[in-house]
Design a protein around this motif. Sequence first.
Motif, PDB file in Angstrom:
ATOM      1  N   UNK A 130     -22.401  74.539  80.908  1.00  0.00           N
ATOM      2  CA  UNK A 130     -23.716  75.006  80.453  1.00  0.00           C
ATOM      3  C   UNK A 130     -24.579  75.313  81.782  1.00  0.00           C
ATOM      4  N   UNK A 131     -24.452  74.338  82.777  1.00  0.00           N
ATOM      5  CA  UNK A 131     -25.144  74.677  84.084  1.00  0.00           C
ATOM      6  C   UNK A 131     -24.687  75.777  84.753  1.00  0.00           C
ATOM      7  N   UNK A 132     -23.383  76.019  84.779  1.00  0.00           N
ATOM      8  CA  UNK A 132     -22.847  77.201  85.509  1.00  0.00           C
ATOM      9  C   UNK A 132     -23.289  78.596  84.862  1.00  0.00           C
ATOM     10  N   UNK A 133     -23.305  78.409  83.594  1.00  0.00           N
ATOM     11  CA  UNK A 133     -23.827  79.684  82.869  1.00  0.00           C
ATOM     12  C   UNK A 133     -25.291  80.148  83.117  1.00  0.00           C
ATOM     13  N   UNK A 134     -26.052  78.950  83.269  1.00  0.00           N
ATOM     14  CA  UNK A 134     -27.394  79.112  83.602  1.00  0.00           C
ATOM     15  C   UNK A 134     -27.675  79.657  85.217  1.00  0.00           C
ATOM     16  N   UNK A 135     -26.578  79.250  86.080  1.00  0.00           N
ATOM     17  CA  UNK A 135     -26.957  79.774  87.180  1.00  0.00           C
ATOM     18  C   UNK A 135     -26.638  81.008  87.342  1.00  0.00           C
ATOM     19  N   UNK A 136     -25.429  81.524  86.702  1.00  0.00           N
ATOM     20  CA  UNK A 136     -25.275  82.711  86.764  1.00  0.00           C
ATOM     21  C   UNK A 136     -25.851  83.719  86.356  1.00  0.00           C
ATOM     22  N   UNK A 154     -25.864  77.088  73.953  1.00  0.00           N
ATOM     23  CA  UNK A 154     -24.686  76.947  72.772  1.00  0.00           C
ATOM     24  C   UNK A 154     -23.902  75.480  73.441  1.00  0.00           C
ATOM     25  N   UNK A 155     -23.636  75.502  74.821  1.00  0.00           N
ATOM     26  CA  UNK A 155     -22.869  74.245  75.518  1.00  0.00           C
ATOM     27  C   UNK A 155     -23.875  73.095  75.579  1.00  0.00           C
ATOM     28  N   UNK A 156     -24.954  73.262  75.733  1.00  0.00           N
ATOM     29  CA  UNK A 156     -25.969  72.217  75.611  1.00  0.00           C
ATOM     30  C   UNK A 156     -26.095  71.338  74.104  1.00  0.00           C
ATOM     31  N   UNK A 157     -25.374  72.402  73.140  1.00  0.00           N
ATOM     32  CA  UNK A 157     -25.327  71.581  71.770  1.00  0.00           C
ATOM     33  C   UNK A 157     -23.805  70.988  71.241  1.00  0.00           C
ATOM     34  N   UNK A 158     -23.116  72.235  71.690  1.00  0.00           N
ATOM     35  CA  UNK A 158     -21.685  71.869  71.157  1.00  0.00           C
ATOM     36  C   UNK A 158     -20.791  71.778  72.341  1.00  0.00           C
ATOM     37  N   UNK A 159     -19.627  71.136  72.433  1.00  0.00           N
ATOM     38  CA  UNK A 159     -19.000  70.318  70.841  1.00  0.00           C
ATOM     39  C   UNK A 159     -19.741  68.965  70.971  1.00  0.00           C
ATOM     40  N   UNK A 160     -20.821  68.542  71.698  1.00  0.00           N
ATOM     41  CA  UNK A 160     -21.401  67.282  71.449  1.00  0.00           C
ATOM     42  C   UNK A 160     -21.983  67.137  70.013  1.00  0.00           C
ATOM     43  N   UNK A 161     -22.613  67.874  69.660  1.00  0.00           N
ATOM     44  CA  UNK A 161     -23.093  68.018  68.199  1.00  0.00           C
ATOM     45  C   UNK A 161     -22.484  68.788  67.119  1.00  0.00           C
ATOM     46  N   UNK A 162     -22.978  68.535  65.910  1.00  0.00           N
ATOM     47  CA  UNK A 162     -22.154  69.508  64.962  1.00  0.00           C
ATOM     48  C   UNK A 162     -22.513  71.095  65.213  1.00  0.00           C
ATOM     49  N   UNK A 163     -21.715  71.687  64.979  1.00  0.00           N
ATOM     50  CA  UNK A 163     -21.875  73.272  64.827  1.00  0.00           C
ATOM     51  C   UNK A 163     -23.009  73.591  63.738  1.00  0.00           C
ATOM     52  N   UNK A 164     -23.788  74.470  64.217  1.00  0.00           N
ATOM     53  CA  UNK A 164     -24.764  75.136  63.018  1.00  0.00           C
ATOM     54  C   UNK A 164     -24.680  76.292  62.725  1.00  0.00           C
ATOM     55  N   UNK A 165     -23.858  77.261  63.600  1.00  0.00           N
ATOM     56  CA  UNK A 165     -23.663  78.652  63.395  1.00  0.00           C
ATOM     57  C   UNK A 165     -22.048  78.951  63.600  1.00  0.00           C
TER      58      UNK A 165
END
Length: 216
Positions: A130-136, A154-165
């Motif tokens: 997530x951090x890498x994508x934000x930097x890019x 998206x990676x701030x949410x999954x796979x840590x939390x349930x998918x919503x979409x």
Amino acid sequence: RLRRSYAEAEELYAAQPVILEDELLVGQLYLPEYTEEEQKRYDELCDMFIMSPSTLKMMGPRNTHLSLDFDKLLRLGINGLKAEIQKQQENLDYDDPDIYPNYEVVKKEEFYQCCLIELDAVLDLASRYSHKAEEMAITAKEPRRSELLRISETLKKVPAEPAQSFYEAVQSVHFVTYCISLNPFRFCHQQFQLGHPDRYLLPYYTKDIESGKIRL
């Protein structure tokens, strides 16, 4: 088993995020080739661990070519899985008079520890992706900038939390599959099947169609 889990987790902690040009689903691992000195040390460790019940060079039935319960991953997320595992740990009865001679309770506790060790490593890698994508995204031009920011969120949410979409569900499955496919002891990729993605992804796809998030 604990030693193996620590080793597999360390591979994930050491892996560097790789996001290719125009890639919308991320998770592939970059792990450098061993140097000559590292390969020599690796071979020495293999010989040292030969007395282990789960040696580095152990040959036996494949534990791959399996399909995981991706439906459960998408419903609970890794944090939900961890909570379930921790609940099982709390319910272990170390006063069970039948604990000897097979020590089943101890084996279960060890298994739960192994699960938590490796799941934490997966979460760490997702955070770094997530951090890498934000930097890019900082130096990227549109539309790539928006795509990278979407990957990061998206990676701030999954796979840590349930998918919503639908997108979150596909990314979650994709990411976890890459993480479990690496075999650190043979430096190769194992094969884990996706099972029936048409079944466990359908609710997310249908929901996004009905809400207009996905337009045919």
